[in-house]
Design an enzyme around this catalytic site. Sequence first.
Site, PDB file in Angstrom:
ATOM      1  N   HIS A  17       8.925  -7.100  -5.072  1.00  0.00           N
ATOM      2  CA  HIS A  17       8.094  -8.323  -5.133  1.00  0.00           C
ATOM      3  C   HIS A  17       8.553  -9.164  -5.995  1.00  0.00           C
ATOM      4  O   HIS A  17       8.602 -10.617  -5.694  1.00  0.00           O
ATOM      5  CB  HIS A  17       6.618  -7.858  -5.979  1.00  0.00           C
ATOM      6  CG  HIS A  17       5.757  -7.134  -5.142  1.00  0.00           C
ATOM      7  ND1 HIS A  17       5.261  -5.796  -5.393  1.00  0.00           N
ATOM      8  CD2 HIS A  17       5.256  -7.493  -3.940  1.00  0.00           C
ATOM      9  CE1 HIS A  17       4.482  -5.253  -4.700  1.00  0.00           C
ATOM     10  NE2 HIS A  17       4.466  -6.030  -3.760  1.00  0.00           N
ATOM     11  N   LYS A  41     -11.743  -2.226  -2.326  1.00  0.00           N
ATOM     12  CA  LYS A  41     -10.357  -1.582  -2.028  1.00  0.00           C
ATOM     13  C   LYS A  41     -10.167  -0.686  -3.277  1.00  0.00           C
ATOM     14  O   LYS A  41     -10.225  -1.411  -4.406  1.00  0.00           O
ATOM     15  CB  LYS A  41      -9.161  -2.217  -1.818  1.00  0.00           C
ATOM     16  CG  LYS A  41      -9.186  -2.769  -0.503  1.00  0.00           C
ATOM     17  CD  LYS A  41      -7.763  -3.422  -0.159  1.00  0.00           C
ATOM     18  CE  LYS A  41      -7.814  -3.750   1.465  1.00  0.00           C
ATOM     19  NZ  LYS A  41      -6.501  -4.169   1.883  1.00  0.00           N
ATOM     20  N   ARG A  90       9.884  -7.231   5.297  1.00  0.00           N
ATOM     21  CA  ARG A  90      10.865  -6.134   4.991  1.00  0.00           C
ATOM     22  C   ARG A  90      11.533  -5.737   6.345  1.00  0.00           C
ATOM     23  O   ARG A  90      12.677  -5.438   6.338  1.00  0.00           O
ATOM     24  CB  ARG A  90      10.169  -4.857   4.426  1.00  0.00           C
ATOM     25  CG  ARG A  90       9.738  -5.175   3.074  1.00  0.00           C
ATOM     26  CD  ARG A  90       8.709  -3.954   2.604  1.00  0.00           C
ATOM     27  NE  ARG A  90       7.510  -4.010   3.249  1.00  0.00           N
ATOM     28  CZ  ARG A  90       6.510  -3.701   2.846  1.00  0.00           C
ATOM     29  NH1 ARG A  90       6.184  -2.936   1.800  1.00  0.00           N
ATOM     30  NH2 ARG A  90       5.162  -3.946   3.600  1.00  0.00           N
ATOM     31  N   SER A 127       4.524  -0.629  -2.692  1.00  0.00           N
ATOM     32  CA  SER A 127       3.600   0.038  -3.956  1.00  0.00           C
ATOM     33  C   SER A 127       3.289   1.417  -3.439  1.00  0.00           C
ATOM     34  O   SER A 127       3.196   2.258  -4.270  1.00  0.00           O
ATOM     35  CB  SER A 127       2.589  -1.022  -4.342  1.00  0.00           C
ATOM     36  OG  SER A 127       3.021  -2.224  -4.734  1.00  0.00           O
TER      37      SER A 127
END
Length: 160
Positions: A17, A41, A90, A127
């Site tokens: 990040h 969440k 990515r 993460s």
Amino acid sequence: MRRAACPGSFDPVTNGHIDIIGRAASLFDEVVVAVGVNAAKKRLFTAEERIEMLTEACAPWPNVTIDSFDGLLTDFCRDRDVHAIVKGLRAVSDFDYELQMAQMNSSLSGVETVFVPTRPEYSFLASSLVKEVARFGGDVSRLVPAHVLGRLTTRLSETS
Ligand code: PNS
């Protein structure tokens, strides 16, 4: 003034990040890191904690600020006069969903999305994986800043 947003959950912020945020900071006059606060969440860190970690991690860039949002990213962009959303890509596996979100956001408000390719050394970094590896005692010290590693170790020992 060209202002961009780098949105995400950042639970917690990783070196991947930070690399994208730093590169966005060189492309735009101002960058707002937009921390998604979706109460539905379950997160390891509270929004305040995620913001604190990001604030420390982004200290090298004077044109980067941290903010949170709850709701549509396009509303956040409108309210903050943000012209572009910066997302790291990515791998090809990221592309389908990111393209769909970029097109939805564009259709909602016309905001542009700029994709920045992740550096190869961070292409596997997420993460969720950092948390899983750390939870089972794996070494994630090269994947997150030292202050994040400290908080991660403490939080995981509290929750195990
Ligand atoms: O780090 P993440 O979990 O990939 O971040 C996802 C995030 C927060 C950027 C994304 O879920 C988002 O933009 N949420 C805000 C709600 C929204 O605008 N949804 C419509 C997206 S097209």
